[in-house]
Design a protein around this motif. Structure first.
Motif, PDB file in Angstrom:
ATOM      1  N   ARG A   1       0.851  -1.192   0.000  1.00 41.62           N
ATOM      2  CA  ARG A   1       0.000   0.000   0.000  1.00 41.62           C
ATOM      3  C   ARG A   1       0.889   1.245   0.000  1.00 41.62           C
ATOM      4  N   VAL A   2       0.661   2.125  -0.951  1.00 45.92           N
ATOM      5  CA  VAL A   2       1.480   3.323  -1.078  1.00 45.92           C
ATOM      6  C   VAL A   2       1.151   4.285   0.058  1.00 45.92           C
ATOM      7  N   ALA A   3       2.193   4.783   0.726  1.00 50.33           N
ATOM      8  CA  ALA A   3       2.019   5.710   1.841  1.00 50.33           C
ATOM      9  C   ALA A   3       2.305   7.145   1.452  1.00 50.33           C
ATOM     10  N   GLU A   4       3.216   7.340   0.477  1.00 53.22           N
ATOM     11  CA  GLU A   4       3.592   8.696   0.092  1.00 53.22           C
ATOM     12  C   GLU A   4       4.282   8.655  -1.266  1.00 53.22           C
ATOM     13  N   ILE A   5       4.070   9.711  -2.048  1.00 52.47           N
ATOM     14  CA  ILE A   5       4.773   9.854  -3.318  1.00 52.47           C
ATOM     15  C   ILE A   5       5.462  11.210  -3.329  1.00 52.47           C
ATOM     16  N   THR A   6       6.777  11.180  -3.559  1.00 54.83           N
ATOM     17  CA  THR A   6       7.567  12.396  -3.683  1.00 54.83           C
ATOM     18  C   THR A   6       8.189  12.403  -5.075  1.00 54.83           C
ATOM     19  N   PRO A   7       8.748  13.503  -5.528  1.00 55.87           N
ATOM     20  CA  PRO A   7       9.369  13.508  -6.866  1.00 55.87           C
ATOM     21  C   PRO A   7      10.444  12.428  -6.990  1.00 55.87           C
ATOM     22  N   GLY A   8      10.177  11.439  -7.833  1.00 56.67           N
ATOM     23  CA  GLY A   8      11.148  10.381  -8.094  1.00 56.67           C
ATOM     24  C   GLY A   8      11.109   9.211  -7.146  1.00 56.67           C
ATOM     25  N   LEU A   9      10.248   9.245  -6.106  1.00 53.11           N
ATOM     26  CA  LEU A   9      10.241   8.166  -5.114  1.00 53.11           C
ATOM     27  C   LEU A   9       8.816   7.822  -4.691  1.00 53.11           C
ATOM     28  N   ILE A  10       8.625   6.531  -4.394  1.00 55.12           N
ATOM     29  CA  ILE A  10       7.370   6.047  -3.810  1.00 55.12           C
ATOM     30  C   ILE A  10       7.717   5.328  -2.511  1.00 55.12           C
ATOM     31  N   ARG A  11       7.028   5.667  -1.445  1.00 52.78           N
ATOM     32  CA  ARG A  11       7.228   4.988  -0.166  1.00 52.78           C
ATOM     33  C   ARG A  11       5.961   4.197   0.166  1.00 52.78           C
TER      34      ARG A  11
END
Length: 448
Positions: free
Chosen positions: A261-271
């Motif tokens: 389950r995706v928790a956060e999306i930042t430029p260039g990264l998925i956490r």
């Protein structure tokens, strides 16, 4: 004259306007005109939404497949008004449209009000980000042609940049299998859109390489990752369809990440919530849909947790007999099930066909019938030569798994049936032949 106003020119809305126009519109050869039909959409052209993943991959030119609403209106006896729904007055029975602006933001047409006797809302759905931080800002949706074209151009740019970096830095790995992908595409959501896009992109990478737009290895240097929060992809379909699709994606070197389950999306990264960090040069959000926010503001009409209008089995809204809703924007009870009719193109088609008959009875003052959805199965495209899905119906006594070229042919037939509903079978055949001729003299992927 009864005034039908249809808001939303998607697959169901334009089919309903076309069929009502053929029955009641100004082009009828005999008899008095019993109804006027007005179709409202914020865009000037229609394209079948299930094709957007092909537009994003560049394997479909949207300008060759789109249909001008104004032309369809002229051919089939209804009126088209371009504008965006912003309000509703149920007492005086009119809808409010926002001003129409040109590309520079200059007002072309002021705000308008369109009066109705029967209002049919079919404005579809939009992307649901589920409150994930950074998802709306740092990922791309596939709601419109503009969204799909934006992703396609960014993919080409990412491949060109990656090739230039590789030329400048050189390759440090001895074998392709050991190399980290130079371009990483992450698709969040393992439903039909995510699965179809991941398969189509593998073919796109190969075609772009063959035409010299990049010299990366299309299988190993362009990484495609599909991230699904549930235990398997295609969770809405039967498990055997999901398993078959996963196997075919594996052969295309598409990496699957389930239970993430995706928790956060930042430029260039998925956490993810499991603590993983995933590099992504391009992120596509295909994890869910919800109804447009405007529906919850419409003069007392009630909506569910996804913003869909609550409707009865007559497709009339729960609080107003003069307002109907269908397609993705409507929460319609599914007879025999404890859930609503699923948001699929086949449901919108069936509901449009139902409304043609139901609205005729409404004009005659008769009691309206109730809609009963028939699940005919689902098909998922897995590239230009493959598909997988299940068929359902009385003839086969349940469901049947189909894949390969047969499933692909059936998948393509779904769009041809939509074209036939809008133009008739003769023009559909001509359209199909013209499409084949265009593909014989043009690249199979848009290169710019």
């Amino acid at each position: 004259m009864h005034r039908f106003v249809i808001v939303g020119g998607g697959a169901g809305g334009i089919e309903l306007a076309t069929r009502l126009g053929d029955r009641y519109g100004g082009r009828r050869r005999s008899g008095a005109q019993r109804a006027s039909i007005t179709l409202i959409d914020r865009n000037p052209t229609h394209i079948w939404k299930p094709l957007l993943h092909e537009v994003a991959a560049g394997s479909l030119d949207p300008f060759a497949q789109e249909l001008a609403y104004a032309a369809q209106a002229q051919w089939h006896g209804f009126q088209f008004v371009q504008g965006e729904l912003v309000g509703l007055n149920r007492g005086s029975r009119h809808v409010l449209l926002s001003p129409l602006l040109d590309d520079d933001g200059t007002e072309l047409v002021p705000p308008r009000r369109i009066e109705y006797d029967s209002l049919i809302l079919a404005i579809g759905s939009t992307t649901h980000y589920f409150g994930v931080p950074g998802a709306a800002e740092n990922s791309l949706a596939l709601d419109t042609v503009a969204h799909a074209e934006r992703f396609r151009k960014r993919l080409i740019a990412a491949c060109i940049r990656a090739e230039q970096r590789e030329s400048a830095e050189g390759s440090a790995c001895a074998t392709l299998a050991d190399r980290t992908p130079r371009v990483q595409v992450a698709i969040v959501g393992g439903g039909a859109t995510g699965v179809e896009l991941s398969a189509e992109l593998r073919n796109t990478a190969k075609v772009l390489s063959s035409y010299g737009l990049h010299r990366l290895d299309p299988t190993h240097d362009v990484g495609i990752m599909l991230i699904e929060a549930g235990p398997r992809i295609l969770p809405a379909l039967k498990e055997r369809v999901s398993t078959a699709a996963a196997g075919l994606l594996g052969k295309l070197n598409v990496k699957l990440m389930v239970d993430e389950r995706v928790a956060e999306i930042t430029p260039g990264l998925i956490r993810t919530k499991n603590g993983k960090t995933i590099r992504a040069d391009l992120t596509v959000w295909a994890a869910g849909i919800k109804a447009p926010a405007v529906l919850s503001t419409l003069d007392g009409l009630t909506v569910n947790h996804l913003g869909q209008l609550n409707v009865r089995r007559t497709l009339q809204t729960s609080v107003d007999d003069h307002v109907f809703a269908f397609g993705d924007c409507a929460a319609c009870p599914w007879l025999g099930y404890e859930r609503n009719v699923p948001p699929r193109a086949q449901a919108a088609h069936q509901q449009a066909s139902f409304l043609v008959k139901a609205l005729a009875r409404r004009i005659d003052g008769q009691k309206l019938p109730e809609f009963a959805y028939r699940d005919l199965g689902s098909l998922v495209s897995l590239g230009h030569a493959n598909a997988v899905g299940s068929l359902m119906g009385g003839l086969i006594g349940g469901s049947m798994l189909v894949d390969g070229l047969l499933a692909r042919f059936m998948y393509l037939s779904l769009y041809r049936m939509h074209v036939a509903a809008l133009h008739g079978y003769a023009r559909m055949i001509v359209n199909t032949l013209a499409h084949r001729l265009r593909r014989s003299t043009a690249p199979h992927v848009k290169l710019h």
